[in-house]
Design a protein around this motif. Structure first.
Motif, PDB file in Angstrom:
ATOM      1  N   LEU A 158       0.825  -1.209   0.000  1.00  0.00           N
ATOM      2  CA  LEU A 158       0.000   0.000   0.000  1.00  0.00           C
ATOM      3  C   LEU A 158       0.860   1.261   0.000  1.00  0.00           C
ATOM      4  O   LEU A 158       0.509   2.257  -0.643  1.00  0.00           O
ATOM      5  CB  LEU A 158      -0.926   0.003   1.222  1.00  0.00           C
ATOM      6  CG  LEU A 158      -1.912  -1.160   1.315  1.00  0.00           C
ATOM      7  CD1 LEU A 158      -2.816  -0.994   2.529  1.00  0.00           C
ATOM      8  CD2 LEU A 158      -2.741  -1.272   0.043  1.00  0.00           C
ATOM      9  N   GLU A 159       1.987   1.212   0.707  1.00  0.00           N
ATOM     10  CA  GLU A 159       2.905   2.359   0.724  1.00  0.00           C
ATOM     11  C   GLU A 159       3.429   2.651  -0.674  1.00  0.00           C
ATOM     12  O   GLU A 159       3.530   3.812  -1.100  1.00  0.00           O
ATOM     13  CB  GLU A 159       4.064   2.083   1.682  1.00  0.00           C
ATOM     14  CG  GLU A 159       4.999   3.258   1.893  1.00  0.00           C
ATOM     15  CD  GLU A 159       4.438   4.326   2.804  1.00  0.00           C
ATOM     16  OE1 GLU A 159       5.115   5.352   2.974  1.00  0.00           O
ATOM     17  OE2 GLU A 159       3.325   4.148   3.356  1.00  0.00           O
ATOM     18  N   LYS A 162       0.903   4.362  -2.879  1.00  0.00           N
ATOM     19  CA  LYS A 162       0.871   5.803  -2.585  1.00  0.00           C
ATOM     20  C   LYS A 162       2.040   6.519  -3.250  1.00  0.00           C
ATOM     21  O   LYS A 162       1.891   7.639  -3.761  1.00  0.00           O
ATOM     22  CB  LYS A 162       0.894   6.035  -1.076  1.00  0.00           C
ATOM     23  CG  LYS A 162      -0.373   5.636  -0.350  1.00  0.00           C
ATOM     24  CD  LYS A 162      -0.423   6.167   1.074  1.00  0.00           C
ATOM     25  CE  LYS A 162       0.669   5.608   1.944  1.00  0.00           C
ATOM     26  NZ  LYS A 162       0.556   6.068   3.366  1.00  0.00           N
ATOM     27  N   HIS A 163       3.199   5.873  -3.245  1.00  0.00           N
ATOM     28  CA  HIS A 163       4.365   6.471  -3.901  1.00  0.00           C
ATOM     29  C   HIS A 163       4.129   6.655  -5.393  1.00  0.00           C
ATOM     30  O   HIS A 163       4.541   7.659  -5.981  1.00  0.00           O
ATOM     31  CB  HIS A 163       5.598   5.593  -3.691  1.00  0.00           C
ATOM     32  CG  HIS A 163       6.121   5.598  -2.297  1.00  0.00           C
ATOM     33  ND1 HIS A 163       7.178   4.805  -1.903  1.00  0.00           N
ATOM     34  CD2 HIS A 163       5.759   6.302  -1.184  1.00  0.00           C
ATOM     35  CE1 HIS A 163       7.431   5.015  -0.617  1.00  0.00           C
ATOM     36  NE2 HIS A 163       6.581   5.914  -0.166  1.00  0.00           N
ATOM     37  N   VAL A 165       1.480   7.330  -7.030  1.00  0.00           N
ATOM     38  CA  VAL A 165       0.598   8.455  -7.352  1.00  0.00           C
ATOM     39  C   VAL A 165       1.324   9.796  -7.237  1.00  0.00           C
ATOM     40  O   VAL A 165       0.858  10.813  -7.749  1.00  0.00           O
ATOM     41  CB  VAL A 165      -0.660   8.414  -6.458  1.00  0.00           C
ATOM     42  CG1 VAL A 165      -1.622   9.542  -6.799  1.00  0.00           C
ATOM     43  CG2 VAL A 165      -1.386   7.079  -6.641  1.00  0.00           C
ATOM     44  N   THR A 166       2.502   9.814  -6.589  1.00  0.00           N
ATOM     45  CA  THR A 166       3.272  11.060  -6.521  1.00  0.00           C
ATOM     46  C   THR A 166       3.955  11.368  -7.853  1.00  0.00           C
ATOM     47  O   THR A 166       4.427  12.493  -8.048  1.00  0.00           O
ATOM     48  CB  THR A 166       4.348  11.002  -5.417  1.00  0.00           C
ATOM     49  OG1 THR A 166       5.345  10.022  -5.748  1.00  0.00           O
ATOM     50  CG2 THR A 166       3.730  10.670  -4.071  1.00  0.00           C
ATOM     51  N   CYS A 201     -10.996  -1.591   1.387  1.00  0.00           N
ATOM     52  CA  CYS A 201      -9.763  -1.334   2.142  1.00  0.00           C
ATOM     53  C   CYS A 201      -9.188  -2.610   2.740  1.00  0.00           C
ATOM     54  O   CYS A 201      -8.761  -2.641   3.914  1.00  0.00           O
ATOM     55  CB  CYS A 201      -9.989  -0.297   3.234  1.00  0.00           C
ATOM     56  SG  CYS A 201     -10.486   1.316   2.610  1.00  0.00           S
TER      57      CYS A 201
END
Length: 208
Positions: A158-159, A162-163, A165-166, A201
């Motif tokens: 999950l981390e 998120k990365h 999408v940056t 989730c």
């Protein structure tokens, strides 16, 4: 080495011949539909677990299947440049972050400080998943090592989502619905793959 040499001979005689036309078509170009980011662990075979042929997956492998956050740098950024190339040059339609059970990189993060002193570059690389480690150590007691490992591996996936999408070009394509990203957790000993459902989730077993 002898085993590897025999393997390339067998490949040329058997596997290559059975896919001769496929390789001929791949001679001058590639058009993979998916960027597959997985761990360097020798037990993971992206093509085998997805049933894909050469030319379908653009594969990035590194310790703990990490996709660093986007940044501009004058350094040599292997993973970042490969992500950039897959999306901007090859136009992949999907990106998969595939974590796995018994991940050595994730486990190393849970070791006491100093455990990786002899592996300075590995230690530095794994700093990228320290936020996950900190949550695991806070929420799961030391008496539950299996729960810690499970949460560390899935939390790491999950981390990395998120990365991804940056990266501005990834965010733009997701907004335009021309690129999808997905998080997987592959269980080596059972062959099961759990896929993250962002609506619920949670990771759900892939049943087809």
């Amino acid at each position: 080495m002898d085993k590897l040499l025999k393997g390339i001979v067998n490949f040329r005689r058997r596997d290559f011949e059975s896919h001769r036309e496929l390789f001929k078509g791949l001679k001058s170009s590639q058009k993979p539909h998916t960027l597959f980011i997985s761990c360097s662990d020798s037990r993971i075979d992206p093509n085998m677990i997805t049933g894909t042929l050469p030319g379908e997956l653009f594969i990035i492998r590194n310790i703990a299947n990490i996709a660093p956050p986007y940044r501009i740098s004058s350094e040599y950024l292997a993973t970042t440049s490969a992500i950039e190339y897959a999306v901007l040059a090859l136009g992949v339609e999907n990106i998969i972050i595939c974590g796995h059970s018994n991940c050595g990189g994730c486990a190393a993060c849970l070791h006491p400080e100093g455990k990786l002193d002899d592996l300075p570059h590995t230690r530095k690389w794994l700093e990228l998943i320290h936020p996950v480690r900190d949550r695991v150590l806070k929420e799961i007691p030391e008496s539950e090592p299996e729960a810690r490992a499970w949460m560390m591996e899935q939390g790491n996936v999950l981390e990395q989502l998120k990365h991804l999408v940056t990266h501005p070009y990834i965010a733009e394509r997701m907004e335009a619905d021309t690129l999808q990203i997905s998080g997987w957790h592959y269980i080596i000993e059972t062959g099961e793959i759990f896929i993250y459902d962002p609506n619920l989730c949670e990771f759900l077993l892939a049943n087809g």
